[in-house]
Motif scaffolding. Structure first.
Motif, PDB file in Angstrom:
ATOM      1  N   ILE A  82      19.502  64.638  -0.953  1.00 53.53           N
ATOM      2  CA  ILE A  82      20.149  66.301  -0.548  1.00 53.53           C
ATOM      3  C   ILE A  82      21.281  66.132   0.198  1.00 53.53           C
ATOM      4  CG2 ILE A  82      19.871  68.912   0.115  1.00 53.53           C
ATOM      5  CD1 ILE A  82      17.202  68.382  -0.793  1.00 53.53           C
ATOM      6  N   THR A  84      24.467  68.445   0.735  1.00 55.64           N
ATOM      7  CA  THR A  84      25.197  70.094   1.546  1.00 55.64           C
ATOM      8  C   THR A  84      26.857  69.744   1.510  1.00 55.64           C
ATOM      9  OG1 THR A  84      24.950  69.927   4.259  1.00 55.64           O
ATOM     10  CG2 THR A  84      23.020  70.357   2.411  1.00 55.64           C
ATOM     11  N   LEU A 107      19.826  76.552  -3.348  1.00 54.10           N
ATOM     12  CA  LEU A 107      20.842  75.773  -2.949  1.00 54.10           C
ATOM     13  C   LEU A 107      20.846  75.727  -1.171  1.00 54.10           C
ATOM     14  CD1 LEU A 107      23.137  75.224  -5.719  1.00 54.10           C
ATOM     15  CD2 LEU A 107      21.626  73.259  -4.610  1.00 54.10           C
ATOM     16  N   GLN A 110      18.352  75.301   1.096  1.00 59.25           N
ATOM     17  CA  GLN A 110      17.805  73.680   1.351  1.00 59.25           C
ATOM     18  C   GLN A 110      19.118  73.849   2.398  1.00 59.25           C
ATOM     19  OE1 GLN A 110      15.881  71.388   1.088  1.00 59.25           O
ATOM     20  NE2 GLN A 110      14.382  73.010   0.124  1.00 59.25           N
ATOM     21  N   GLU A 148      16.797  68.012  -8.127  1.00 50.95           N
ATOM     22  CA  GLU A 148      15.435  68.246  -7.491  1.00 50.95           C
ATOM     23  C   GLU A 148      15.843  69.921  -7.295  1.00 50.95           C
ATOM     24  OE1 GLU A 148      14.511  65.387  -4.289  1.00 50.95           O
ATOM     25  OE2 GLU A 148      13.502  64.737  -5.512  1.00 50.95           O
ATOM     26  N   VAL A 149      16.296  70.229  -5.934  1.00 49.97           N
ATOM     27  CA  VAL A 149      17.079  72.160  -5.613  1.00 49.97           C
ATOM     28  C   VAL A 149      15.739  72.979  -6.672  1.00 49.97           C
ATOM     29  CG1 VAL A 149      17.646  72.965  -4.379  1.00 49.97           C
ATOM     30  CG2 VAL A 149      17.748  70.496  -3.299  1.00 49.97           C
TER      31      VAL A 149
END
Length: 197
Positions: A82, A84, A107, A110, A148-149
């Motif tokens: 992940i 960002t 998103l 996360q 995945e998110v």
């Protein structure tokens, strides 16, 4: 007619058993039993052949399912990450509205900044499988993380969206497919569909 001379075999007592060859067909063995046994053997061989063919075509596997690519790991073994720092463009290639907002919320929850996640609710044509597209090999782990998110999606490398990428803020593109509308589980295999425009 003269009698045969007496020999030692004449002294053996006669039994009540059969005399002569005993190779005649068993009286209990009839054609119906033979037919039923033949049909049962043929059925077992056909089922075994179909099963073997399905195993060889990878339609049936005996593993835990870890051998197939998923949203958290690619065929090459790249693990999901992940990250960002990537901008994420989300395109809705379905007739259902609101899917982009759902993906944006997932998103942002996360850690993605609001300005780094943006999208469009319209595409020129419908797309079958929800897919995260990335440009460079180095972007694969981040693409797997985005997949995945958002709840599982295919991941595919493509130059189609390369014009939106820059070195300071690399970008991933998510194309939401009709698999999100039908309610089926999102596909985790690599998509062969063309990217949506």
């Amino acid at each position: 007619m003269s009698q045969q001379p007496h020999d030692r075999f004449d002294d053996i007592p006669r039994g009540s058993g059969r005399v002569g060859a005993h190779r005649a067909e068993q009286p209990g063995m009839n054609a119906l039993v033979v037919l039923l046994w033949s049909a049962a053997v043929a059925l077992v061989l056909i089922v075994a052949g179909i099963f073997a063919a399905l195993v060889m075509m990878d339609r049936i596997s005996f593993g835990s399912g870890d051998s197939s690519p998923s949203a958290s790991q690619s065929e090459e073994g790249t693990a999901a990450e992940i990250d960002t720092s990537y901008r994420v463009l989300i395109l809705n290639a379905t007739s259902q509205e609101g899917l982009v907002a759902e993906a944006e919320e997932a998103l942002q929850a996360q850690g993605w900044a609001q300005g780094d996640v943006f999208g469009s609710d319209r595409a020129s044509e419908e797309f079958e499988t929800t897919t995260v597209f990335y440009v460079d090999d180095a972007d694969e782990a981040a693409a797997l993380g985005v997949a995945e998110v958002i709840g599982g999606a295919a991941v595919q490398q493509s130059d189609f969206y390369a014009d939106f990428n820059d070195s300071e803020h690399p970008q991933l593109t998510v194309v939401l497919g009709t698999d999100r509308v039908s309610g089926g589980a999102p596909s985790t295999d690599e998509s062969e569909d063309s990217p949506a425009e």
